[in-house]
Enzyme design. Structure first.
Site, PDB file in Angstrom:
ATOM      1  N   ASP A   1     -18.567 -14.532  -5.136  1.00 47.25           N
ATOM      2  CA  ASP A   1     -18.954 -13.535  -5.839  1.00 47.25           C
ATOM      3  C   ASP A   1     -19.374 -11.853  -5.208  1.00 47.25           C
ATOM      4  OD1 ASP A   1     -18.996 -14.692  -8.380  1.00 47.25           O
ATOM      5  OD2 ASP A   1     -20.894 -15.830  -8.151  1.00 47.25           O
TER       6      ASP A   1
ATOM      7  N   HIS B   1      -4.756  -6.952 -16.270  1.00 48.27           N
ATOM      8  CA  HIS B   1      -5.146  -8.316 -15.763  1.00 48.27           C
ATOM      9  C   HIS B   1      -4.232  -9.248 -16.309  1.00 48.27           C
ATOM     10  CE1 HIS B   1      -7.912  -8.429 -12.454  1.00 48.27           C
ATOM     11  NE2 HIS B   1      -9.026  -7.505 -13.359  1.00 48.27           N
TER      12      HIS B   1
ATOM     13  N   GLU C   1      -7.550  -7.524  -8.096  1.00 46.21           N
ATOM     14  CA  GLU C   1      -8.159  -6.525  -8.473  1.00 46.21           C
ATOM     15  C   GLU C   1      -7.304  -5.174  -8.058  1.00 46.21           C
ATOM     16  OE1 GLU C   1     -10.336  -6.720 -10.750  1.00 46.21           O
ATOM     17  OE2 GLU C   1     -10.986  -8.672 -10.617  1.00 46.21           O
TER      18      GLU C   1
ATOM     19  N   TYR D   1     -10.610  -3.586  -5.126  1.00 44.26           N
ATOM     20  CA  TYR D   1     -10.247  -2.497  -6.319  1.00 44.26           C
ATOM     21  C   TYR D   1      -9.575  -1.361  -5.633  1.00 44.26           C
ATOM     22  CZ  TYR D   1     -13.224  -5.352  -9.360  1.00 44.26           C
ATOM     23  OH  TYR D   1     -13.883  -6.286  -9.864  1.00 44.26           O
TER      24      TYR D   1
ATOM     25  N   GLU E   1     -11.496 -10.421 -17.645  1.00 45.45           N
ATOM     26  CA  GLU E   1      -9.966 -10.534 -18.448  1.00 45.45           C
ATOM     27  C   GLU E   1      -9.727 -11.953 -18.885  1.00 45.45           C
ATOM     28  OE1 GLU E   1     -11.153 -10.160 -15.218  1.00 45.45           O
ATOM     29  OE2 GLU E   1      -9.659 -11.246 -13.956  1.00 45.45           O
TER      30      GLU E   1
ATOM     31  N   HIS F   1      -8.030  -1.625 -17.918  1.00 47.12           N
ATOM     32  CA  HIS F   1      -7.972  -2.533 -16.324  1.00 47.12           C
ATOM     33  C   HIS F   1      -7.965  -4.305 -16.881  1.00 47.12           C
ATOM     34  CE1 HIS F   1      -9.772  -3.698 -12.422  1.00 47.12           C
ATOM     35  NE2 HIS F   1     -10.095  -4.769 -13.189  1.00 47.12           N
ATOM     36  N   GLU F   2      -9.029  -4.592 -17.964  1.00 51.77           N
ATOM     37  CA  GLU F   2      -8.988  -5.901 -18.359  1.00 51.77           C
ATOM     38  C   GLU F   2      -7.467  -6.467 -19.122  1.00 51.77           C
ATOM     39  OE1 GLU F   2     -11.176  -7.184 -16.768  1.00 51.77           O
ATOM     40  OE2 GLU F   2     -12.592  -5.677 -16.671  1.00 51.77           O
TER      41      GLU F   2
HETATM   42  N1  BES Z   1     -12.636  -9.864 -13.013  1.00 44.88           N
HETATM   43  C1  BES Z   1     -13.296  -8.683 -12.903  1.00 44.88           C
HETATM   44  C2  BES Z   1     -14.785  -9.269 -13.040  1.00 44.88           C
HETATM   45  C3  BES Z   1     -15.301 -10.160 -11.889  1.00 44.88           C
HETATM   46  C4  BES Z   1     -14.863  -9.793 -10.476  1.00 44.88           C
HETATM   47  C5  BES Z   1     -15.971 -11.236 -12.114  1.00 44.88           C
HETATM   48  C6  BES Z   1     -15.231 -10.645  -9.410  1.00 44.88           C
HETATM   49  C7  BES Z   1     -16.396 -12.059 -10.998  1.00 44.88           C
HETATM   50  C8  BES Z   1     -16.016 -11.965 -10.156  1.00 44.88           C
HETATM   51  C9  BES Z   1     -13.017  -7.585 -13.939  1.00 44.88           C
HETATM   52  O1  BES Z   1     -11.688  -7.303 -14.365  1.00 44.88           O
HETATM   53  C10 BES Z   1     -13.410  -6.246 -13.308  1.00 44.88           C
HETATM   54  O2  BES Z   1     -13.062  -5.857 -12.562  1.00 44.88           O
HETATM   55  N2  BES Z   1     -14.291  -5.871 -14.032  1.00 44.88           N
HETATM   56  C11 BES Z   1     -15.125  -4.673 -13.480  1.00 44.88           C
HETATM   57  C12 BES Z   1     -14.627  -3.318 -14.456  1.00 44.88           C
HETATM   58  C13 BES Z   1     -13.439  -2.766 -13.855  1.00 44.88           C
HETATM   59  C14 BES Z   1     -12.927  -1.696 -14.841  1.00 44.88           C
HETATM   60  C15 BES Z   1     -13.330  -2.184 -12.738  1.00 44.88           C
HETATM   61  C16 BES Z   1     -16.731  -4.793 -13.837  1.00 44.88           C
HETATM   62  O3  BES Z   1     -16.972  -5.487 -14.595  1.00 44.88           O
HETATM   63  O4  BES Z   1     -17.272  -4.017 -12.907  1.00 44.88           O
HETATM   64 ZN    ZN Z   2     -10.708  -6.647 -12.656  1.00 42.99          ZN
END
Ligand code: BES
Ligand code: ZN
Length: 636
Positions: free
Chosen positions: A402, A328, A347, A410, A300, A324-325
Site C-alpha cells: 500500500d 487502466h 500506474e 506514477y 479502476e 486515468h481510471e
Molecule cells: N489503482 C489506483 C489506486 C490504488 C493505488 C489503490 C495503489 C491501491 C493501491 C488508482 O488508479 C489511482 O491511481 N488513483 C489515484 C488517482 C489517479 C488519478 C492518480 C488516487 O486515487 O489518488
Molecule cells: Zn492508477
C-alpha cells in the site's frame, strides 16, 4: 522493530521460494517475479474461476456465505492448498466432486503476519489427491475489521437514510473479504449472487445491468479473467443514469445529476481511448460515485470505476481522474503487473495514457498543466524516498504494497514513457503501445519481461535512439536520468510569476488574473507563494480568492498544506473542516503531515486526526498513523 520482523520474514520467504523455484526450473526462474505479498502456493494450484454467494449484513457489518474456487493442479505431488485470508472466520471447507458429492476438508490457519494476513491451509482428502481439477467451497464470514470493506452508517451518505458498503481490494485486501489466491499473478473469471436489504442495490466489477429489478437479490458475471485486486462490490441506495451508449453513472440519487454533468465526456473518452490504444475489451464502462470516505480518488474496478464525490467540482476540472481510471482498462486490467513491485507497469503506463487522453479530449495546454503538477510532486517525493526506492523497479526488499501508492510509479513511469515516445516518434511509439496491449492482453508481466519486450520491439528494432542501458537506468537507478524530458506549461509559468509579483508587493491581489485561470494554475500559484508571507498578506489573499471556502478539493488540499506549513492560525477552523469533509488519503494525509512537520503542531495534528478518523477508511487511518510514526521516529 515491526519493520525488522517484516523484513526478515520477507527475506526468509524470498529465499525459501527461490530455492523451490531453482529446484524446479533453474534457468527460467526470475526471483523478481515472486510475489512477496501472497501466501498462496500458485506454483502448485491455480484458481480459474470463483463463485460467490454472499449476504450483506449491515447490522453485523459482515459479508457471509460461500466462495467456491475452481482450481487446477499444476504439480501432481501437491497435497495442500494455501489461500490468503485476513480476519476471515471459516465455517467449513469442502471439495465438491464431479458427482455433486461434498467432502469436508481439514483446514487450519497459519501464523498471522501483520501485512500479509493469515494463510489458510486446506488438505486434500484422499479422494481428490489425483484430480487435476478441484472445486473447493469455503463457507465463511468477514469481520467488521475487514481492511477492504467500509460499512458506512446512513449519516455518512449523501441521502442520510440508507447505509452504504463498498470495497477496496487493491493492493492485498481482497483476502479480507474472500479467501483466495490474492496475487495479481493469477487471473480468474467470477460469478456472484449477492443478497442485500431489498431496498438497496448491489453493483460489482462485473456485468451490471442498468435496468435490473431492485429486489435485494442480484446476479453478476465477470467473464473476462481478472486479478483478485480488481474484485469489487458496493451496496447502497444506488441508482443509474446514462452518459452515452456504453457509459453511465451509478450513485446515490442526490448526486446523480451532478455526476452526469461532471463526467459528461466519459463516452468520448472511451471512444478516443479505443482509437489510440486498441479495442476496449470489457463491454460497458460505468462509474460509481461513492460516499466521501474513501482512501483513493479513483479505483479502476473493471467495467465500473469507483470514484470519490470530491471530484464533483462543478467545473469538470478534475476529470483527468476518469481518464486515468479508464486508461487502466488497458494498462493494469488488461495487462497486469505480476507482482506489486512492478506497480509502475500499471500506474506509470496509466499516467502516460491519461496524459495522452487529456491532450486529445481537452487541450495540450491542459495536459501540460497536469504534467507539470505531477512532475513537481515527483521532485518533492524524491526528497523523502530513499534512493533505492526511487527506482521504478526496485530490487528485493519491500515494504507494505500500500505504500506503493507513492508518486514514483506514477510520475517517473509517465516521464519514462514520454521519453520513449519522444525518442521514437509518436507514430512508432503508438504502434508499439497497441502491439504491447494486444500481445499481453489478459496476461501478467514483470519489469524484466517488459524490458526484454521493449528491447525486441523498439530499442533494437530502431537502433541508435535509446540503448538498453538507458532504459535500465530508468528502471533501476534513483532520480531521473540527465536527458529526461522536463515538463513545462506556459500557463503555470505565468501563474508562478504572478505569485512572485504579488508576494513581493509589486502587484495588488486584484491584478492577479484568477478569472482566466484553470484550477491547476490556481494550485500552482498557491504553491509558488513566498515562504515568509505575513499573516496579513495570507488573510488578504484568502479573503480575495476564497481559498478556505473552495469547493475544489485539490485547491483546498494545496491551500491547507500551505496553511499547515506556515502555521497560519486564522485558517485553522477551515482546515479542520477540510479534514472532516474529505476522506480521500491524498486530500487529508499531506495536510496532517504538514502540520506534524511544521515544528510545533504534531500534537494538534494528532488531535485533529483523532476527531476525524471515524469518518475515514481504515486504509487511510493506517497510512496517517504510519506517517505520524515515521515523523516521530525521525525526530528522535
Ligand atoms: N489503482 C489506483 C489506486 C490504488 C493505488 C489503490 C495503489 C491501491 C493501491 C488508482 O488508479 C489511482 O491511481 N488513483 C489515484 C488517482 C489517479 C488519478 C492518480 C488516487 O486515487 O489518488
Ligand atoms: Zn492508477
Amino acid at each position: 522493530m515491526k519493520r525488522l520482523t517484516t523484513f526478515s520474514f520477507l527475506v526468509a520467504f524470498f529465499l525459501t521460494s527461490l530455492s523451490c523455484m531453482q529446484a524446479e526450473k533453474p534457468a527460467a526462474a526470475d526471483p523478481r517475479a515472486h510475489d512477496y505479498f501472497s501466501f498462496a502456493n500458485t506454483d502448485q494450484f491455480v484458481t480459474k474461476h470463483l463463485s460467490l454467494d454472499l449476504t450483506a449484513d449491515f447490522e453485523a457489518e459482515a459479508l457471509y456465505g460461500s466462495a467456491t474456487l475452481e482450481m487446477r493442479r499444476v504439480r501432481t505431488e501437491a497435497t495442500e492448498i494455501i489461500l490468503d485470508t485476513r480476519d476471515i472466520a471459516i465455517e467449513t471447507a469442502s471439495f465438491i466432486l464431479p458427482s455433486g458429492e461434498t467432502l469436508k476438508a481439514e483446514n487450519r490457519f497459519g501464523e498471522t503476519h501483520s501485512i500479509m494476513g493469515t494463510p489458510l491451509f486446506i488438505r486434500l482428502p484422499a479422494e481428490v489427491r489425483d484430480a487435476e481439477e478441484l472445486t473447493l467451497r469455503i463457507d465463511y464470514r468477514t469481520s467488521p475489521r475487514s481492511t477492504a470493506l467500509q460499512w458506512l452508517p446512513a449519516e455518512l451518505t449523501a441521502g442520510l437514510e440508507h447505509p452504504f458498503l463498498f470495497s477496496q481490494s487493491q493492493a492485498i485486501h481482497a483476502r479480507s473479504w474472500v479467501p483466495l489466491q490474492d496475487t495479481p499473478a493469477v487471473r480468474i473469471t467470477y460469478a456472484a449472487t449477492i443478497h442485500t436489504p431489498p431496498e438497496l442495490l448491489a453493483v460489482m466489477s462485473a456485468d451490471n445491468d442498468p435496468a435490473v429489478e431492485r429486489d435485494g437479490n442480484y446476479e453478476f458475471a465477470m467473464p473476462q479473467p481478472i486479478p483478485s485486486y480488481l474484485l469489487a462490490i458496493a451496496v447502497g441506495n444506488i441508482y443509474f443514469a446514462p452518459i452515452g451508449d456504453e457509459t453511465g453513472v451509478y450513485s446515490e440519487p442526490e448526486l446523480l445529476d451532478a455526476s452526469v454533468f461532471e463526467f459528461a465526456d466519459t463516452q468520448t473518452m472511451l471512444e478516443t481511448a479505443e482509437a489510440m490504444f486498441g479495442p476496449y475489451q470489457w463491454g460497458r464502462y460505468d462509474l460509481l460515485i461513492r460516499p466521501p470516505s474513501f482512501p483513493y480518488v479513483g479505483m479502476e474496478n473493471p467495467r465500473l470505476s469507483f470514484l470519490t464525490p470530491s471530484l464533483l467540482a462543478g467545473d469538470r476540472s478534475l476529470v483527468s481522474v476518469v481518464a486515468h481510471e479508464l486508461a487502466h482498462s488497458w494498462s493494469g486490467n488488461l495487462v497486469t503487473n505480476a507482482t506489486w513491485r512492478d506497480g509502475w507497469l500499471i500506474e506509470g503506463w496509466t499516467s502516460y495514457l491519461e496524459h495522452r487522453l487529456m491532450q486529445v479530449i481537452y487541450s495540450e495546454a491542459r495536459a501540460d498543466e497536469e504534467n507539470v503538477l505531477g512532475y513537481r510532486e515527483l521532485l518533492l517525493d524524491f526528497n523523502t524516498v530513499s534512493p533505492r526506492m526511487q527506482a521504478l523497479a526496485p530490487t528485493l526488499e519491500q515494504g507494505d504494497p500500500d505504500d506503493f501508492q507513492g508518486i514514483i510509479h506514477y510520475h517517473k513511469g509517465n516521464l519514462f514513457l514520454q521519453y520513449l515516445e519522444n525518442a521514437f516518434g509518436r507514430e512508432t511509439f503508438d504502434s508499439f503501445t497497441r502491439k504491447y496491449f494486444s500481445d499481453f492482453a489478459f496476461g501478467t508481466i514483470t519489469s524484466e519481461l517488459f524490458l526484454d519486450y521493449l528491447d525486441d520491439n523498439l530499442l533494437s528494432a530502431y537502433p541508435g535512439k535509446v540503448s538498453r542501458e538507458q532504459a535500465e537506468q530508468w528502471l533501476y537507478e534513483p532520480g531521473l536520468p540527465d536527458d529526461a524530458l522536463i515538463p513545462t506549461s506556459k500557463n503555470l509559468d505565468a501563474a508562478a510569476e504572478m505569485a512572485v509579483l504579488w508576494s513581493s508587493g509589486e502587484i495588488d491581489v486584484a491584478d492577479v488574473p484568477v478569472a482566466e485561470w484553470s484550477p491547476q494554475a490556481m494550485r500552482h500559484f498557491i504553491d509558488s507563494l513566498d515562504s515568509d508571507l505575513s499573516t496579513e498578506k495570507l488573510n488578504e489573499l484568502d479573503a480575495a480568492l476564497g481559498l478556505s471556502d473552495t469547493n475544489n478539493a485539490e485547491i483546498g488540499r494545496t491551500w491547507f498544506i500551505q496553511v499547515a506549513r506556515r502555521q497560519h492560525r486564522p485558517a485553522d477552523a477551515k482546515l479542520t473542516q477540510h479534514l472532516q469533509r474529505y476522506g480521500r488519503t491524498r486530500l487529508v494525509r499531506p495536510v496532517y503531515i504538514a502540520l506534524a512537520q511544521n515544528g510545533s503542531d504534531l500534537e494538534l495534528a494528532k488531535e485533529l486526526f483523532a476527531a476525524a478518523r471515524g469518518i475515514y477508511h481504515p486504509l487511510t487511518n493506517i497510512s496517517i498513523e504510519t506517517a505520524f510514526r515515521r515523523i516521530q521516529e525521525a525526530e528522535h
